[in-house]
Design an enzyme around this catalytic site. Structure first.
Site, short mmCIF file in Angstrom:
data_model
loop_
_atom_site.label_atom_id
_atom_site.label_comp_id
_atom_site.label_asym_id
_atom_site.label_seq_id
_atom_site.Cartn_x
_atom_site.Cartn_y
_atom_site.Cartn_z
N HIS A 1 6.31 2.77 11.40
CA HIS A 1 5.50 3.95 11.02
C HIS A 1 6.25 5.23 11.42
CE1 HIS A 1 2.21 1.28 10.23
NE2 HIS A 1 1.87 1.07 11.48
N SER B 1 -10.07 2.92 6.40
CA SER B 1 -9.53 1.64 6.86
C SER B 1 -9.24 1.70 8.36
CB SER B 1 -8.26 1.33 6.06
OG SER B 1 -7.74 0.10 6.42
N TYR C 1 -0.20 2.26 -2.71
CA TYR C 1 -1.13 1.12 -2.60
C TYR C 1 -1.87 0.96 -3.92
CZ TYR C 1 -4.97 -1.68 -0.60
OH TYR C 1 -5.89 -2.67 -0.33
P1 A3P Z 1 -9.11 -1.88 3.97
O1 A3P Z 1 -9.44 -1.65 5.40
O2 A3P Z 1 -9.39 -0.71 3.11
O3 A3P Z 1 -9.69 -3.13 3.43
P2 A3P Z 1 -2.27 -2.17 7.02
O4 A3P Z 1 -1.72 -3.49 6.61
O5 A3P Z 1 -1.31 -1.02 6.79
O6 A3P Z 1 -2.83 -2.22 8.37
O7 A3P Z 1 -3.45 -1.83 6.00
C1 A3P Z 1 -4.63 -2.59 6.03
C2 A3P Z 1 -5.35 -2.38 4.72
O8 A3P Z 1 -4.69 -3.15 3.70
C3 A3P Z 1 -6.77 -2.91 4.80
O9 A3P Z 1 -7.51 -2.09 3.88
C4 A3P Z 1 -6.61 -4.33 4.28
O10 A3P Z 1 -7.80 -4.92 3.83
C5 A3P Z 1 -5.61 -4.11 3.16
N1 A3P Z 1 -4.86 -5.32 2.81
C6 A3P Z 1 -4.36 -6.28 3.64
N2 A3P Z 1 -3.76 -7.23 2.93
C7 A3P Z 1 -3.87 -6.90 1.62
C8 A3P Z 1 -3.46 -7.52 0.40
N3 A3P Z 1 -2.82 -8.68 0.40
N4 A3P Z 1 -3.76 -6.89 -0.74
C9 A3P Z 1 -4.42 -5.71 -0.75
N5 A3P Z 1 -4.85 -5.08 0.37
C10 A3P Z 1 -4.56 -5.67 1.55
#
Ligand code: A3P
Length: 349
Positions: free
Chosen positions: A140, A170, A228
């Site tokens: 990050h 999120s 995304y």
């Molecule tokens: P939400 O909380 O909106 O559902 P990170 O991986 O950067 O921590 O981000 C987490 C976010 O990505 C969460 O969003 C999570 O549900 C979503 N996420 C995780 N795996 C995913 C996938 N395979 N496809 C789409 N979204 C995904």
């Protein structure tokens, strides 16, 4: 390193700081943060103490190689997904996506792709030179704070950006799940206020996004900018863009067989050309539905104690409406408009 008593990972905690970090942070601007007791401003950005220590170690010790691939995100912008997709893409000769024993079926993506500043904080002796070729890592870290060799080498950066309202929401739920007690007394209005002032973990979010956005425009061979939202809408096409950027573009099956002999690029990043079937396999394997239903991502824990299910919530675009009132959404929209004006980056309302 000690483990946190709660499910909060060590790198959001306040322990295990070296004397060097303590000395440095004593001179930095500080703010009481949401989820963390203190955040410190370093090189213009707000960091937790532990991740700041990881960042500084990374700046000092990380030696990028030309073949490295570094995935960069703001927290909660699709890191887990991007890790899974790019891991599946670049290892598909070693681990065919259709095989029943693919590593992603039994291992959380965060364990397959190391998190640079997290590893430098939690496991300072981790040997990055032992990662298999091409090395795939995520961070990050803001562009301006990246280790020098990341900037000077020919390594590739894939940046994934998410609509800030969805990103905020999120993170809000992530924090509440991980640390219900620590976040209980912090109203969402105050968190939105801090987010819009840029005084939020990793913030200001707009600086993080914009510096990688402009870098991708100035140096498209070095930085690829994806969102995304486009990954959600056109997963296959976006993976193709990533594959092409990494030097391993997808093409049709017929072309593959014709070109395969000429394909000396195969040695580049070791990932060669792949056909449409493989592309579909990667999309399916890494989909929210597929990853979030695996036992390892429902019941598993990372070595720092974090539950893997915390990384999978809804995986929606525009889901912020469940959490943000109209006035809070409006506040974030106004900040987005102001900060991204003229950049060419547009986020849906
Ligand atoms: P939400 O909380 O909106 O559902 P990170 O991986 O950067 O921590 O981000 C987490 C976010 O990505 C969460 O969003 C999570 O549900 C979503 N996420 C995780 N795996 C995913 C996938 N395979 N496809 C789409 N979204 C995904």
């Amino acid at each position: 390193m000690s483990s946190s008593p709660s499910a909060v990972p060590d790198y959001l905690g306040d322990e295990d700081l070296t004397q060097e970090t303590r000395d440095l942070i004593s001179s930095l601007p500080r703010e009481k943060g949401w989820l963390v007791s203190q955040m410190y401003q370093f090189q213009g950005r707000w960091h937790t103490q532990a991740l700041l220590q990881g960042l500084m170690e990374c700046q000092k010790r990380f030696e990028a190689k030309d073949s490295d691939i570094i995935l960069v995100t703001n927290p909660k912008s699709g890191t887990t997904w991007l890790k899974a997709l790019v891991f599946a893409l670049i290892t598909r000769h070693k681990f065919p996506v259709s095989s029943g024993d693919h590593p992603l079926l039994v291992t959380n993506p965060h364990l397959l792709v190391p998190f640079l500043e997290g590893v430098y904080y939690e496991s300072p002796d981790f040997d990055f030179s032992k990662l298999s070729f091409p090395r795939l890592m995520n961070t990050h870290i803001p562009l301006l704070s990246l280790p020098e060799t990341v900037k000077s080498s020919s390594c590739k950066i894939v940046y994934c950006c998410r609509n800030p309202k969805d990103m905020f929401v999120s993170l809000w739920h992530f924090g509440k799940k991980l640390a219900p007690e620590e976040t209980a007394d912090y109203p969402i209005e105050k968190a939105v206020e801090a987010f819009c002032q840029g005084k939020f973990i990793g913030g200001p979010f707009w600086d993080h996004v914009l510096e990688y956005w402009y870098a991708s425009l100035e140096n498209p061979n070095k930085v690829l900018f994806v969102t995304y939202e486009e990954l959600k809408k056109q997963t296959g096409d976006t993976i193709k863009r990533i594959a092409e950027f990494l030097g391993c573009g997808f093409i049709g099956e017929e072309e593959v067989s014709g070109i395969v002999k000429l394909c000396s690029f195969e040695s580049f990043l070791g990932c060669g050309f792949v056909g449409e079937e493989e592309e579909r396999g990667i999309v399916k394997l890494c989909s929210f539905e597929s990853l979030s239903s695996l036992e390892v991502n429902r019941e598993g824990k990372l070595p720092n104690g974090m539950e893997t299910k915390a990384f999978f919530r809804k995986g929606d675009v525009g889901g912020w409406g469940d959490t943000l009132s109209e006035s809070l959404a409006e506040k974030i929209d106004r900040t987005i408009e102001e900060k991204f004006q003229g950049s060419g980056l547009i986020f849906s309302r």
